[in-house]
Scaffold this motif. Structure first.
Motif, PDB file in Angstrom:
ATOM      1  N   UNK A 196     -41.850  45.781 -91.784  1.00 33.06           N
ATOM      2  CA  UNK A 196     -41.826  44.842 -92.900  1.00 33.06           C
ATOM      3  C   UNK A 196     -42.799  45.357 -93.964  1.00 33.06           C
ATOM      4  N   UNK A 197     -42.321  45.429 -95.204  1.00 31.61           N
ATOM      5  CA  UNK A 197     -43.076  46.012 -96.307  1.00 31.61           C
ATOM      6  C   UNK A 197     -43.429  44.958 -97.345  1.00 31.61           C
ATOM      7  N   UNK A 198     -44.519  45.238 -98.097  1.00 32.94           N
ATOM      8  CA  UNK A 198     -45.005  44.326 -99.122  1.00 32.94           C
ATOM      9  C   UNK A 198     -45.177  45.079-100.435  1.00 32.94           C
ATOM     10  N   UNK A 199     -44.642  44.505-101.501  1.00 32.82           N
ATOM     11  CA  UNK A 199     -44.596  45.172-102.803  1.00 32.82           C
ATOM     12  C   UNK A 199     -45.966  45.224-103.475  1.00 32.82           C
ATOM     13  N   UNK A 200     -46.075  46.131-104.434  1.00 34.26           N
ATOM     14  CA  UNK A 200     -47.271  46.217-105.257  1.00 34.26           C
ATOM     15  C   UNK A 200     -47.144  45.351-106.496  1.00 34.26           C
ATOM     16  N   UNK A 201     -48.078  45.570-107.454  1.00 36.93           N
ATOM     17  CA  UNK A 201     -48.082  44.778-108.677  1.00 36.93           C
ATOM     18  C   UNK A 201     -49.405  44.119-108.961  1.00 36.93           C
ATOM     19  N   UNK A 202     -50.500  44.671-108.388  1.00 40.32           N
ATOM     20  CA  UNK A 202     -51.858  44.178-108.637  1.00 40.32           C
ATOM     21  C   UNK A 202     -52.029  42.712-108.266  1.00 40.32           C
ATOM     22  N   UNK A 203     -51.248  42.222-107.316  1.00 41.19           N
ATOM     23  CA  UNK A 203     -51.281  40.845-106.804  1.00 41.19           C
ATOM     24  C   UNK A 203     -50.799  39.813-107.808  1.00 41.19           C
ATOM     25  N   UNK A 204     -50.337  40.270-108.982  1.00 42.16           N
ATOM     26  CA  UNK A 204     -49.933  39.338-110.044  1.00 42.16           C
ATOM     27  C   UNK A 204     -48.457  39.454-110.421  1.00 42.16           C
ATOM     28  N   UNK A 215     -45.889  47.439 -90.074  1.00 38.66           N
ATOM     29  CA  UNK A 215     -45.983  46.806 -91.386  1.00 38.66           C
ATOM     30  C   UNK A 215     -46.424  47.867 -92.384  1.00 38.66           C
ATOM     31  N   UNK A 216     -46.419  47.508 -93.653  1.00 37.75           N
ATOM     32  CA  UNK A 216     -46.840  48.459 -94.675  1.00 37.75           C
ATOM     33  C   UNK A 216     -46.509  47.936 -96.049  1.00 37.75           C
ATOM     34  N   UNK A 217     -46.551  48.832 -97.028  1.00 35.56           N
ATOM     35  CA  UNK A 217     -46.254  48.411 -98.383  1.00 35.56           C
ATOM     36  C   UNK A 217     -46.682  49.448 -99.388  1.00 35.56           C
ATOM     37  N   UNK A 218     -46.661  49.033-100.648  1.00 37.41           N
ATOM     38  CA  UNK A 218     -47.009  49.919-101.757  1.00 37.41           C
ATOM     39  C   UNK A 218     -48.172  49.351-102.543  1.00 37.41           C
ATOM     40  N   UNK A 219     -49.150  50.194-102.868  1.00 34.22           N
ATOM     41  CA  UNK A 219     -50.270  49.846-103.742  1.00 34.22           C
ATOM     42  C   UNK A 219     -50.998  48.598-103.233  1.00 34.22           C
TER      43      UNK A 219
END
Length: 251
Positions: A29-37, A103-107
């Motif tokens: 399962x991955x989680x996107x970036x975007x500076x939390x905003x 698990x993982x993700x970007x930025x």
């Protein structure tokens, strides 16, 4: 599909299954970036779709964003834990247990996944969420102690935490024996997290007795792993799938 966030609201999760209804060999399962905003699960959908074609159950999950339901980074982290738990339930229905999940993700999303995997929930002394490996694509926040004091204060304000708390989210501070195997993908010209900081984190983790592999992409900047952006997408997917199928696949 939707899953419940920690505050009871609903968050999206895109789930991609191996083709032909075959039983998955591993899950992530991955989680996107975007500076939390900003950002959404759609950002990593191409990665998940491609991994599903390799026999991997892959999910891309959302979390509350700052200014849009999250008061601080702590809310983002607890949502990541909720997403991992929800994904584990989905995986179990497909024959995958915790030893076969990552698990993982970007930025910023990679940072959240790593914090959740490397630290226990506040309400317990148990390890982090049930995952057996982590894949981080150009992660941020590896060594926040290296920032100048003024920069630390700005970041604390940006992520909604009290002054002096920033290093509580610095991943290098969590290096100790017993963490799950990790694979990090990073460009040597990343303008958000310098490659030297990533190498330092890798070295500290290895000295602590953990498996932490760094895959470097020469002259690549931040966000190099998306389709059509520098031509690294297929290489990232190949290395990620090989890592997952070698470390956590069912037999």
């Amino acid at each position: 599909m939707l899953f419940p966030a920690a505050d009871g609201s609903e968050l999206p999760m895109l789930v991609f299954e191996p083709v032909g209804g075959t039983r998955p060999l591993a899950g992530i399962v991955l989680f996107h970036g975007g500076a939390l905003r900003e950002g959404s699960p759609d950002g990593l959908a191409p990665h998940c779709r491609k991994m599903a074609s390799r026999g991997i159950l892959a999910g891309s999950a959302g979390y509350r964003l700052l200014g849009r339901g999250a008061a601080s980074i702590d809310d983002c982290i607890v949502d990541v834990r909720c997403a991992v738990e929800q994904f584990a339930g989905l995986a179990a229905m497909r024959g995958l247990e915790v030893p076969h999940l990552a698990s993982g993700g970007s930025s910023a999303g990679a940072h959240l996944a790593l914090v959740a995997a490397m630290t226990p929930p506040e309400s317990t002394t148990a390890p982090g969420p049930g995952i057996a490996a982590v894949v981080a694509l150009n992660p941020a926040g590896l060594n926040l102690r290296s920032f100048e004091p003024a920069a630390q204060r700005r970041l604390e304000q940006q992520v909604g935490i009290a002054a002096g708390r920033l290093t509580e989210y610095s991943l290098i501070e969590f290096a100790r024996p017993g963490h799950p195997p990790m694979q990090i993908h990073h460009g040597t010209r990343d303008e958000v997290e310098p490659i030297d900081s990533v190498r330092q984190f890798r070295d500290v983790m290895v000295r602590s007795g953990n498996e932490c592999t760094l895959v470097e992409y020469d002259r690549a900047g931040h966000g190099f792993h998306y389709p059509g952006d520098g031509g690294h997408f297929d290489d990232v997917i190949d290395a990620t799938a090989l890592f997952l199928l070698d470390r956590i696949a069912t037999t």
